[in-house]
Design a protein around this motif. Sequence first.
Motif, PDB file in Angstrom:
ATOM      1  N   ALA A 175       1.139   4.083  -3.025  1.00 54.24           N
ATOM      2  CA  ALA A 175       0.845   5.500  -2.763  1.00 54.24           C
ATOM      3  C   ALA A 175       2.013   6.395  -3.146  1.00 54.24           C
ATOM      4  CB  ALA A 175       0.491   5.679  -1.290  1.00 54.24           C
ATOM      5  N   ALA A 176       3.232   5.916  -2.930  1.00 56.85           N
ATOM      6  CA  ALA A 176       4.410   6.741  -3.210  1.00 56.85           C
ATOM      7  C   ALA A 176       4.832   6.670  -4.678  1.00 56.85           C
ATOM      8  CB  ALA A 176       5.571   6.309  -2.316  1.00 56.85           C
ATOM      9  N   PHE A 177       4.685   5.498  -5.293  1.00 57.46           N
ATOM     10  CA  PHE A 177       5.159   5.325  -6.674  1.00 57.46           C
ATOM     11  C   PHE A 177       4.059   4.678  -7.525  1.00 57.46           C
ATOM     12  CE2 PHE A 177       8.770   4.928  -3.732  1.00 57.46           C
ATOM     13  CZ  PHE A 177       9.540   5.991  -4.154  1.00 57.46           C
ATOM     14  N   GLU A 178       4.187   3.384  -7.763  1.00 55.22           N
ATOM     15  CA  GLU A 178       3.206   2.612  -8.508  1.00 55.22           C
ATOM     16  C   GLU A 178       3.268   1.178  -8.013  1.00 55.22           C
ATOM     17  OE1 GLU A 178       4.097   2.037 -12.585  1.00 55.22           O
ATOM     18  OE2 GLU A 178       6.246   1.762 -12.266  1.00 55.22           O
ATOM     19  N   TRP A 179       2.406   0.294  -8.558  1.00 55.83           N
ATOM     20  CA  TRP A 179       2.359  -1.071  -8.035  1.00 55.83           C
ATOM     21  C   TRP A 179       3.632  -1.846  -8.314  1.00 55.83           C
ATOM     22  CZ3 TRP A 179       2.825  -5.388 -11.116  1.00 55.83           C
ATOM     23  CH2 TRP A 179       2.618  -5.220 -12.486  1.00 55.83           C
ATOM     24  N   LYS A 180       4.357  -1.515  -9.382  1.00 58.78           N
ATOM     25  CA  LYS A 180       5.601  -2.228  -9.686  1.00 58.78           C
ATOM     26  C   LYS A 180       6.709  -1.900  -8.697  1.00 58.78           C
ATOM     27  CE  LYS A 180       4.802  -2.764 -14.669  1.00 58.78           C
ATOM     28  NZ  LYS A 180       5.337  -2.496 -16.023  1.00 58.78           N
ATOM     29  N   ALA A 181       6.547  -0.825  -7.941  1.00 55.97           N
ATOM     30  CA  ALA A 181       7.568  -0.465  -6.958  1.00 55.97           C
ATOM     31  C   ALA A 181       7.726  -1.550  -5.900  1.00 55.97           C
ATOM     32  CB  ALA A 181       7.211   0.868  -6.304  1.00 55.97           C
ATOM     33  N   MET A 182       6.624  -2.240  -5.565  1.00 53.80           N
ATOM     34  CA  MET A 182       6.707  -3.328  -4.591  1.00 53.80           C
ATOM     35  C   MET A 182       7.598  -4.447  -5.105  1.00 53.80           C
ATOM     36  SD  MET A 182       5.918  -4.529  -1.685  1.00 53.80           S
ATOM     37  CE  MET A 182       5.719  -6.078  -0.802  1.00 53.80           C
ATOM     38  N   GLY A 232       0.810  -1.215   0.000  1.00 57.56           N
ATOM     39  CA  GLY A 232       0.000   0.000   0.000  1.00 57.56           C
ATOM     40  C   GLY A 232       0.839   1.259   0.000  1.00 57.56           C
ATOM     41  N   TYR A 233       1.890   1.281   0.810  1.00 56.03           N
ATOM     42  CA  TYR A 233       2.760   2.461   0.868  1.00 56.03           C
ATOM     43  C   TYR A 233       3.513   2.679  -0.446  1.00 56.03           C
ATOM     44  CZ  TYR A 233       2.017   2.807   5.922  1.00 56.03           C
ATOM     45  OH  TYR A 233       1.464   2.961   7.173  1.00 56.03           O
ATOM     46  N   SER A 234       3.988   1.574  -1.049  1.00 56.29           N
ATOM     47  CA  SER A 234       4.734   1.716  -2.298  1.00 56.29           C
ATOM     48  C   SER A 234       3.828   2.187  -3.438  1.00 56.29           C
ATOM     49  CB  SER A 234       5.405   0.392  -2.663  1.00 56.29           C
ATOM     50  OG  SER A 234       4.434  -0.631  -2.859  1.00 56.29           O
ATOM     51  N   ASP A 267      -7.595   5.484  -0.103  1.00 56.57           N
ATOM     52  CA  ASP A 267      -6.705   4.974  -1.139  1.00 56.57           C
ATOM     53  C   ASP A 267      -5.868   3.831  -0.568  1.00 56.57           C
ATOM     54  OD1 ASP A 267      -4.949   6.257   0.544  1.00 56.57           O
ATOM     55  OD2 ASP A 267      -4.345   7.789  -0.891  1.00 56.57           O
ATOM     56  N   ALA A 268      -4.891   3.347  -1.331  1.00 61.08           N
ATOM     57  CA  ALA A 268      -4.084   2.206  -0.901  1.00 61.08           C
ATOM     58  C   ALA A 268      -3.327   2.508   0.387  1.00 61.08           C
ATOM     59  CB  ALA A 268      -3.109   1.808  -2.019  1.00 61.08           C
ATOM     60  N   ARG A 269      -2.875   3.766   0.546  1.00 57.33           N
ATOM     61  CA  ARG A 269      -2.114   4.142   1.740  1.00 57.33           C
ATOM     62  C   ARG A 269      -2.979   4.050   2.994  1.00 57.33           C
ATOM     63  NH1 ARG A 269       1.883   7.651   3.804  1.00 57.33           N
ATOM     64  NH2 ARG A 269       1.722   7.410   6.066  1.00 57.33           N
ATOM     65  N   HIS A 270      -4.188   4.573   2.951  1.00 54.58           N
ATOM     66  CA  HIS A 270      -5.050   4.568   4.133  1.00 54.58           C
ATOM     67  C   HIS A 270      -5.545   3.158   4.456  1.00 54.58           C
ATOM     68  CE1 HIS A 270      -5.151   8.893   4.707  1.00 54.58           C
ATOM     69  NE2 HIS A 270      -5.361   9.056   3.413  1.00 54.58           N
ATOM     70  N   ASN A 271      -5.810   2.355   3.424  1.00 57.19           N
ATOM     71  CA  ASN A 271      -6.179   0.964   3.685  1.00 57.19           C
ATOM     72  C   ASN A 271      -5.026   0.203   4.319  1.00 57.19           C
ATOM     73  OD1 ASN A 271      -8.914   0.709   2.838  1.00 57.19           O
ATOM     74  ND2 ASN A 271      -8.268   0.794   0.700  1.00 57.19           N
ATOM     75  N   ALA A 272      -3.795   0.524   3.887  1.00 57.72           N
ATOM     76  CA  ALA A 272      -2.617  -0.125   4.481  1.00 57.72           C
ATOM     77  C   ALA A 272      -2.442   0.283   5.936  1.00 57.72           C
ATOM     78  CB  ALA A 272      -1.374   0.222   3.665  1.00 57.72           C
ATOM     79  N   ASP A 273      -2.782   1.530   6.264  1.00 58.16           N
ATOM     80  CA  ASP A 273      -2.653   1.975   7.660  1.00 58.16           C
ATOM     81  C   ASP A 273      -3.486   1.115   8.608  1.00 58.16           C
ATOM     82  OD1 ASP A 273      -0.901   4.001   7.061  1.00 58.16           O
ATOM     83  OD2 ASP A 273      -2.441   5.542   6.874  1.00 58.16           O
ATOM     84  N   LEU A 274      -4.645   0.663   8.144  1.00 56.20           N
ATOM     85  CA  LEU A 274      -5.509  -0.153   9.007  1.00 56.20           C
ATOM     86  C   LEU A 274      -4.865  -1.491   9.354  1.00 56.20           C
ATOM     87  CD1 LEU A 274      -8.995   0.467   7.326  1.00 56.20           C
ATOM     88  CD2 LEU A 274      -8.038   1.581   9.354  1.00 56.20           C
ATOM     89  N   CYS A 275      -3.947  -1.948   8.517  1.00 56.29           N
ATOM     90  CA  CYS A 275      -3.282  -3.228   8.794  1.00 56.29           C
ATOM     91  C   CYS A 275      -2.436  -3.172  10.063  1.00 56.29           C
ATOM     92  CB  CYS A 275      -2.411  -3.634   7.606  1.00 56.29           C
ATOM     93  SG  CYS A 275      -3.337  -4.036   6.104  1.00 56.29           S
TER      94      CYS A 275
END
Length: 533
Positions: A176-183, A172-174, A318-326
Amino acid sequence: MQTKSSEEIATARRILVWKEFVPESLRFPLMLLIIVIYMLSGGIYMSAVSEISGSFSWIKEDILMAGYASMTGLTIAFPLLFRILFRFPTRSILLVSAIVFIVCDYVCMVCQFLPLVILMSFISGFFRILSTFVCWSNLQLRITPNRDFTVFFPFLFTIILGSVQLTDIVTGYSIAAFEWKAMHRLTIGAFILVFALVYFGMRRGYRQAPYIPFKGIDYLGGILWSLWLICIIFIFVYGEHYDWLDSEEIRTAIVFSIILLAMCLERAASIRHPYISLKTFSQHNMLPIFILFGCMSLMSTMVSSVQNIYTSAILGFDARHNADLCWGVVVGIAIGAGLFFIALKRWKWRIKSIVFAGFVSFLLYQIQLYFLIDASTEKYMLYLPMVFKGAGVSIVYTSLTYALAGNVTFAYYFEAMCVIGFIRTSFGGPLNSAIITHILNHIEQTTTANLGSYIDSMHPMADSFSVIYGEFQRQMLMVSLKEIYGYAAIAAVLILLVILVSDYRYYIGSRFNRMLKLTQIWRYVRNQTNSIP
């Protein structure tokens, strides 16, 4: 005899796989770091479904299929773990695993040929459990010198389940910061660093037990069980998309699954050392443990199938906020593992009581979400339900695995772990997700008909179609989500009642509370291998 045992423990606690120049104070955390990084492997990351779908022009079901293929590879590896551990040096297994992860993540990042991506995800899952198993085998005596499952399992599943959540967080953080390929780029870089660490820091040729060759392994049986699981996953993942039995694809998959299952069972009944013995299915308490793991999968699937719809479509996360819940789930996992240890070690609770407490935690999660579903809900309000959800997963997962270790003889234990993995990590997720999605679609249709009857030319916003349609969609979705959480709470109550009135017991005597020594396991595997003509 006691002196020899003490010397053996003292030697093993040094984690001898590391070279002498590696400080003893760093050996344990370095091994944990390798475990966490290897747990980040996955081929396709299901938490990046929408981003990958838009990039590759795949539908959501394609990505889920690849993701569940990774979990199937993890499941099917269990019967081979000790055979591989006794065949290859620890350093070689970890080096090969790092190379496999690099190749699989790179292929899944750039390849748009779905069958190849599914295959790479399957291989990635297989090596994920293999590499982490090898690491945990080196850490056992460091964690619990007296080989106590009560100590080992809470620590093990805190790291394993926490790493699963960490994967979603980093993804989720990657994004939010870049794109899905960043992971994928991040994990590939981490695997390269681990490869260098293992290559320069671990001893060549080190084995935890003497060499045992590959002999008498039922490779064809493993392939057949893998194909059967993939076929079952296809049915549940694509069922709603193809309209279930109304489609030729699903009917064909059902026929293939029946044929494959018959072939698996026939082979298990006809050869001397099958991949999964039929006696595994009749082990003590296998059925109730299997059913309870299915119930746990149903409860935990609510997060991915329903909660993400609410947070994304209604709250606009967004992906960042959903990741925060983890992070709330991570805290809950640690609390659940601690509660299991205290309840079993200090309070002397029965496993049945601890499992009951785990499902109570699931019920509290469902009830809280039922009352929190509203467009004005703030993110901080969702952290407490996440803690209860994480605690429920941790308690039930650890308790049932502990019960499995106490009820299944070692000869069938890893085969039993594979069978339990069918519902726990393989088709359990897509099965429950398909059930929930089907119910949700039916509720949405009913809700649309009910709410639509209130909209006519006299409605105050009748002149603005786009505004009234948007508000109608939002209200319809919130009502549907609230209703399905209500059904989930009812299901949790029913599960608790069944556990409360059931008469099953997990007979775990003192002889089951200790892990076997690796030398004992080696002798057993060697004898089994020597008995093969």
